[in-house]
Scaffold this motif. Structure first.
Motif, PDB file in Angstrom:
ATOM      1  N   LEU A 112      -0.413   7.342  -1.064  1.00 46.92           N
ATOM      2  CA  LEU A 112       0.336   7.890   0.069  1.00 46.92           C
ATOM      3  C   LEU A 112      -0.612   8.419   1.146  1.00 46.92           C
ATOM      4  O   LEU A 112      -0.321   8.310   2.344  1.00 46.92           O
ATOM      5  N   ALA A 113      -1.729   8.996   0.741  1.00 47.01           N
ATOM      6  CA  ALA A 113      -2.701   9.498   1.719  1.00 47.01           C
ATOM      7  C   ALA A 113      -3.262   8.355   2.563  1.00 47.01           C
ATOM      8  O   ALA A 113      -3.423   8.480   3.786  1.00 47.01           O
ATOM      9  N   VAL A 114      -3.555   7.229   1.904  1.00 49.98           N
ATOM     10  CA  VAL A 114      -4.049   6.058   2.633  1.00 49.98           C
ATOM     11  C   VAL A 114      -2.993   5.556   3.608  1.00 49.98           C
ATOM     12  O   VAL A 114      -3.283   5.203   4.763  1.00 49.98           O
ATOM     13  N   SER A 115      -1.729   5.539   3.170  1.00 51.58           N
ATOM     14  CA  SER A 115      -0.643   5.066   4.033  1.00 51.58           C
ATOM     15  C   SER A 115      -0.447   5.993   5.223  1.00 51.58           C
ATOM     16  O   SER A 115      -0.157   5.537   6.335  1.00 51.58           O
ATOM     17  N   VAL A 116      -0.606   7.290   5.019  1.00 52.14           N
ATOM     18  CA  VAL A 116      -0.499   8.259   6.126  1.00 52.14           C
ATOM     19  C   VAL A 116      -1.583   7.985   7.172  1.00 52.14           C
ATOM     20  O   VAL A 116      -1.325   8.022   8.379  1.00 52.14           O
ATOM     21  N   ALA A 117      -2.806   7.722   6.706  1.00 53.64           N
ATOM     22  CA  ALA A 117      -3.901   7.420   7.641  1.00 53.64           C
ATOM     23  C   ALA A 117      -3.586   6.172   8.459  1.00 53.64           C
ATOM     24  O   ALA A 117      -3.794   6.133   9.679  1.00 53.64           O
ATOM     25  N   HIS A 147       7.053  -2.650  18.659  1.00 56.44           N
ATOM     26  CA  HIS A 147       7.109  -3.039  17.260  1.00 56.44           C
ATOM     27  C   HIS A 147       6.308  -2.063  16.403  1.00 56.44           C
ATOM     28  O   HIS A 147       6.739  -1.662  15.312  1.00 56.44           O
ATOM     29  N   LEU A 148       5.130  -1.660  16.872  1.00 60.31           N
ATOM     30  CA  LEU A 148       4.327  -0.697  16.111  1.00 60.31           C
ATOM     31  C   LEU A 148       5.031   0.645  15.979  1.00 60.31           C
ATOM     32  O   LEU A 148       4.937   1.314  14.947  1.00 60.31           O
ATOM     33  N   TRP A 149       5.727   1.074  17.057  1.00 63.10           N
ATOM     34  CA  TRP A 149       6.494   2.320  16.976  1.00 63.10           C
ATOM     35  C   TRP A 149       7.538   2.222  15.865  1.00 63.10           C
ATOM     36  O   TRP A 149       7.745   3.168  15.088  1.00 63.10           O
ATOM     37  N   ALA A 150       8.241   1.088  15.814  1.00 60.05           N
ATOM     38  CA  ALA A 150       9.237   0.887  14.760  1.00 60.05           C
ATOM     39  C   ALA A 150       8.564   0.918  13.389  1.00 60.05           C
ATOM     40  O   ALA A 150       9.122   1.465  12.420  1.00 60.05           O
ATOM     41  N   ASP A 151       7.377   0.358  13.306  1.00 61.75           N
ATOM     42  CA  ASP A 151       6.615   0.355  12.057  1.00 61.75           C
ATOM     43  C   ASP A 151       6.280   1.783  11.635  1.00 61.75           C
ATOM     44  O   ASP A 151       6.380   2.149  10.457  1.00 61.75           O
ATOM     45  N   VAL A 152       5.890   2.600  12.605  1.00 63.32           N
ATOM     46  CA  VAL A 152       5.570   4.005  12.307  1.00 63.32           C
ATOM     47  C   VAL A 152       6.794   4.734  11.755  1.00 63.32           C
ATOM     48  O   VAL A 152       6.716   5.456  10.745  1.00 63.32           O
ATOM     49  N   VAL A 153       7.935   4.543  12.403  1.00 62.03           N
ATOM     50  CA  VAL A 153       9.164   5.215  11.969  1.00 62.03           C
ATOM     51  C   VAL A 153       9.538   4.788  10.548  1.00 62.03           C
ATOM     52  O   VAL A 153       9.867   5.626   9.697  1.00 62.03           O
ATOM     53  N   THR A 154       9.498   3.487  10.277  1.00 59.63           N
ATOM     54  CA  THR A 154       9.870   3.020   8.948  1.00 59.63           C
ATOM     55  C   THR A 154       8.878   3.490   7.888  1.00 59.63           C
ATOM     56  O   THR A 154       9.282   3.831   6.768  1.00 59.63           O
ATOM     57  N   THR A 155       7.597   3.550   8.235  1.00 60.17           N
ATOM     58  CA  THR A 155       6.606   4.016   7.263  1.00 60.17           C
ATOM     59  C   THR A 155       6.839   5.481   6.910  1.00 60.17           C
ATOM     60  O   THR A 155       6.737   5.867   5.736  1.00 60.17           O
ATOM     61  N   VAL A 156       7.154   6.286   7.912  1.00 60.59           N
ATOM     62  CA  VAL A 156       7.453   7.700   7.643  1.00 60.59           C
ATOM     63  C   VAL A 156       8.643   7.810   6.697  1.00 60.59           C
ATOM     64  O   VAL A 156       8.639   8.601   5.735  1.00 60.59           O
ATOM     65  N   GLY A 157       9.678   6.995   6.949  1.00 63.74           N
ATOM     66  CA  GLY A 157      10.835   7.011   6.056  1.00 63.74           C
ATOM     67  C   GLY A 157      10.474   6.588   4.643  1.00 63.74           C
ATOM     68  O   GLY A 157      10.948   7.180   3.656  1.00 63.74           O
ATOM     69  N   VAL A 158       9.634   5.581   4.531  1.00 69.85           N
ATOM     70  CA  VAL A 158       9.191   5.110   3.216  1.00 69.85           C
ATOM     71  C   VAL A 158       8.421   6.200   2.479  1.00 69.85           C
ATOM     72  O   VAL A 158       8.647   6.453   1.286  1.00 69.85           O
TER      73      VAL A 158
END
Length: 304
Positions: A112-117, A147-158
């Motif tokens: 999760l730390a790697v994904s946050v970075a 598209h990257l913004w959407a990626d950021v939002v979905t990653t936070v949700g994940v």
């Protein structure tokens, strides 16, 4: 930075983020983090397409393309939208097996730390892409940034969902989150496709930009009698404007030409990177509106 430079850096950033998200998936085995990494594969492919499109769009007009190459950026956005939809299908396929057999995840702390970075890098670069795309009116760069913004939002949700799964032991949340990512990816992809197709179909410019054209013409039309058949369209970062200008019957060619020069300069100032075409007509060719500008459908818009 210039659009081509930003596009090159975007490929490098996409590869770095993909490596980090791939590592997060490898550490945890999470299918939702796999879906997040798969979306980054699309990001890298889209960044490469955007780089090619921006370089092609920057080419000047030539014999085979007298209006320039700017629509190449819309084609890039269409390709990106199609790639996004493909990623959504692959995500659902990968998540399907986990519904029947949910798996407890390991290595969540480091993963999760790697994904946050990776998410932090994505968020910062998305802001750069959107800002640069709007400044230079580049559909390809702005689409990539959104598209990257959407990626950021979905990653936070994940990440939040995986944290809840770890706390509660409800590992079914992992494939559910993957499907949620897929749904969000489809929404983004369909929106990009619609906007790109609108550009390819010469959709009218936004009302605010058309109003700026109106104001420029009104302020500099001098003793011209009427403007009608006003139309404008976008092609990448360029705007094409055309209209008919009705002048006094006794106006000379030189006077009419000087008036057209003033109007072209005014429209260029109001709408940067615009190309203006003016068809001059004698007094008897007027539509009878007098002192107004009418759109391509000859619906009058009064200058106040």
């Amino acid at each position: 930075m210039r659009p081509t430079t930003v596009a090159r850096v975007s490929v490098a950033v996409g590869l770095a983020v993909l490596a980090l998200k791939g590592l997060a998936y490898w550490l945890t085995g999470s299918v939702s983090l796999y879906s997040d990494a798969l979306e980054s594969v699309v990001n890298v492919a889209a960044a490469g397409v955007a780089l090619v499109a921006v370089r092609v769009a920057a080419r000047p007009p030539d014999e085979n393309h007298p209006y320039g190459h700017t629509k190449a950026e819309y084609l890039a956005a269409v390709v990106e939208g199609a790639l996004i939809v493909w990623a959504a299908v692959e995500i659902v396929r990968a998540a399907w097996g986990r519904f029947e057999d949910p798996v407890a995840l390991d290595g969540l702390g480091v993963g999760l730390a790697v994904s946050v970075a990776a998410t932090a890098i994505n968020g910062a670069w998305a802001a750069v892409l959107v800002r640069t795309g709007r400044r230079h009116r580049s559909p390809a760069l702005e689409a990539d940034g959104r598209h990257l913004w959407a990626d950021v939002v979905t990653t936070v949700g994940v990440l939040v969902g995986i944290g809840l799964a770890a706390l509660t032991g409800w590992w079914i949340l992992d494939p559910l989150l993957a499907v949620a990512v897929a749904v969000n990816v489809v929404v983004v992809g369909v929106r990009l496709l619609r906007e790109s197709v609108a550009g390819l179909m010469d959709e009218a410019v936004p009302p605010a930009e058309m109003e700026a054209v109106h104001e420029a013409i009104r302020a500099h039309m001098g003793d011209a009698l009427e403007v009608h058949a006003l139309r404008a369209r976008h092609a990448g970062r360029h705007t094409f404007v055309e209209f008919h200008l009705v002048v006094r019957g006794e106006a000379t060619v030189a006077e009419s030409h000087a008036l057209c020069d003033r109007l072209e300069t005014a429209v260029h100032a109001a709408v940067p990177e615009s190309s203006v075409t003016i068809h001059v007509e004698p007094e008897h060719k007027g539509k009878g509106h007098g002192g107004v500008v009418t759109l391509g459908s000859d619906v009058p818009h009064t200058f106040t």
